[in-house]
Write a protein that holds these residues in place. Structure first.
Motif, short mmCIF file in Angstrom:
data_model
loop_
_atom_site.label_atom_id
_atom_site.label_comp_id
_atom_site.label_asym_id
_atom_site.label_seq_id
_atom_site.Cartn_x
_atom_site.Cartn_y
_atom_site.Cartn_z
N LEU A 18 9.41 -9.13 -72.91
CA LEU A 18 10.40 -8.21 -73.49
C LEU A 18 10.93 -7.25 -72.44
O LEU A 18 12.13 -6.96 -72.39
N GLU A 19 10.03 -6.77 -71.59
CA GLU A 19 10.45 -5.82 -70.56
C GLU A 19 11.29 -6.49 -69.48
O GLU A 19 12.22 -5.89 -68.94
N LEU A 20 11.00 -7.75 -69.17
CA LEU A 20 11.76 -8.45 -68.14
C LEU A 20 13.12 -8.91 -68.65
O LEU A 20 14.15 -8.73 -67.98
N LEU A 21 13.16 -9.51 -69.83
CA LEU A 21 14.40 -10.10 -70.35
C LEU A 21 15.27 -9.10 -71.08
O LEU A 21 16.46 -9.37 -71.29
N LYS A 22 14.71 -7.97 -71.51
CA LYS A 22 15.47 -6.95 -72.27
C LYS A 22 16.01 -7.54 -73.58
O LYS A 22 17.10 -7.18 -74.03
N PHE A 23 15.25 -8.46 -74.17
CA PHE A 23 15.63 -9.03 -75.46
C PHE A 23 15.09 -8.17 -76.59
O PHE A 23 14.17 -7.37 -76.41
N ASP A 24 15.68 -8.36 -77.75
CA ASP A 24 15.09 -7.80 -78.96
C ASP A 24 13.85 -8.61 -79.31
O ASP A 24 13.78 -9.81 -79.06
N ARG A 25 12.84 -7.96 -79.88
CA ARG A 25 11.59 -8.65 -80.18
C ARG A 25 11.81 -9.82 -81.13
O ARG A 25 11.24 -10.90 -80.96
N LYS A 26 12.66 -9.62 -82.13
CA LYS A 26 12.93 -10.70 -83.08
C LYS A 26 13.64 -11.86 -82.40
O LYS A 26 13.34 -13.04 -82.66
N GLN A 27 14.58 -11.56 -81.52
CA GLN A 27 15.29 -12.61 -80.79
C GLN A 27 14.36 -13.38 -79.87
O GLN A 27 14.40 -14.61 -79.80
N LEU A 28 13.50 -12.66 -79.15
CA LEU A 28 12.57 -13.33 -78.23
C LEU A 28 11.60 -14.22 -78.99
O LEU A 28 11.31 -15.35 -78.56
N ARG A 29 11.11 -13.76 -80.11
CA ARG A 29 10.17 -14.58 -80.88
C ARG A 29 10.86 -15.83 -81.44
O ARG A 29 10.24 -16.90 -81.52
N SER A 30 12.12 -15.70 -81.83
CA SER A 30 12.85 -16.87 -82.30
C SER A 30 13.00 -17.91 -81.18
O SER A 30 12.82 -19.12 -81.41
#
Length: 343
Positions: free
Chosen positions: A57-69
């Motif tokens: 999350l810290e590296l990609l700056k994604f939203d947690r929901k988006q990253l988990r998807s």
């Protein structure tokens, strides 16, 4: 000696580092068949063997929901694997963290399976294409397949004509192209992936590479050290922000340092009283409203039971002439002033 050499020929060398061909294979597959978010997430796992979800999350700056998807899609297709670990903090609290990594052996098998499944699907479409409509009548819009071509052929004119209206038919352009052409195009486009699969056919990875242990990412470690150093320098400066090096805590919202000092209030009240002018005495306190009363100096002189002049034995000419009513009134005034002075 012959036994050792034969065993070396059969069993490939055990590698302790992921070959570059395997990494290129993972990159090409995810870039060719998935979205940009999936490619970025897999790039992080290619560069780092085992990554925690919070670090991604810290590296990609994604939203947690988006990253988990994104990670769930890759995990469902067997490109990445997830491992959950329970960690204990210094304060004794236990937390669960998800760690993601790539099992390259499973990845190679999945790529082979999916490519073979795609090739079989195209070949199935090739067999089914013979039952599709290949000719179309421009007049009555009737359609005909390849198997009905012998019925459409007119030997007199050498053309294919409709069996209903005898109009020359045309090839149906809406029909998919020949499946054999699709197979050739598929093989041509997938050839780079096939070459990488042939190159990584006999690769034997160690268990530490297939099931890696979590490691700290150097880029995140350096950024955290820089932020900690900058936070320490900012704390000593005059323009330090209150939230620069302090985490959010709900306890801070309800902490109030209230100090009650009675001494300071007494000092302030004394200073305020010293700056104000003294209040004037009311008229009823300085002068009696009773008719025939004496003034304040005369009353103050007569605080004793006996008037000073009477104590000296020299009574005034008016004192001997006072009647009983005036003596009573004078006694009352004396007692009234005593009560006021005592209060």
């Amino acid at each position: 000696m012959w036994k050792c050499s034969l065993q070396t020929m059969i069993e490939p060398e055990l590698l302790t580092e992921v070959p570059a061909a395997l990494k290129r294979l993972a990159k090409q597959v995810v870039r060719g068949f998935y979205g940009v978010e999936h490619a970025l997430a897999l790039d992080v796992l290619i560069r780092n063997p085992c990554v925690r979800e919070e670090d991604m999350l810290e590296l990609l700056k994604f939203d947690r929901k988006q990253l988990r998807s994104v990670l769930n899609t890759l995990k469902a297709d067997k490109f990445v694997k997830c491992r959950m670990r329970v960690e204990t903090a210094p304060d004794g609290k236990t937390t669960r963290h998800n760690y993601y990594f790539i099992n390259y052996r499973v990845l190679v098998n999945v790529v082979k399976y999916k490519l073979d499944h795609m090739r079989r699907r195209i070949e199935t479409d090739e067999r089914d294409s013979t039952n599709r409509a290949s000719f179309r009548c421009p007049c009555c819009f009737s359609t005909f397949t390849d198997l009905e071509a012998n019925q459409l052929f007119d030997p007199m004119t050498g053309t294919f004509r409709c069996t209903f209206c005898q109009t020359e038919v045309e090839e149906d352009e809406s029909v998919c192209p020949d499946a054999r052409t699709l197979v050739a195009r598929f093989n041509e486009q997938i050839e780079p992936i096939y070459a990488l699969l042939r190159e990584t056919e006999d690769v034997n990875l160690s268990h530490d590479l297939l099931e890696p242990e979590p490691t700290e990412i150097p880029a995140l470690k350096q950024s955290r050290e820089r932020s900690a150093a900058s936070g320490g320098n900012a704390a000593s400066g005059p323009h330090r922000e209150a939230w620069s090096n302090k985490g959010s805590s709900y306890a801070d919202l309800y902490t109030q340092n209230v100090v009650i000092s009675m001494e300071e209030q007494d000092d302030q009240q004394k200073q305020a009283n010293e700056g104000k002018a003294p209040k004037e005495r009311p008229v009823w306190l300085t002068q009696s409203t009773v008719q025939g009363a004496y003034s304040e100096p005369d009353i103050l002189k007569s605080r004793g039971d006996v008037v000073p002049e009477a104590q000296d034995g020299g009574a005034g000419p008016g004192i001997g002439q006072l009647d009983e009513n005036e003596e009573v009134m004078r006694a009352l005034l004396i007692h009234e002033k005593r009560g006021v002075a005592g209060a």
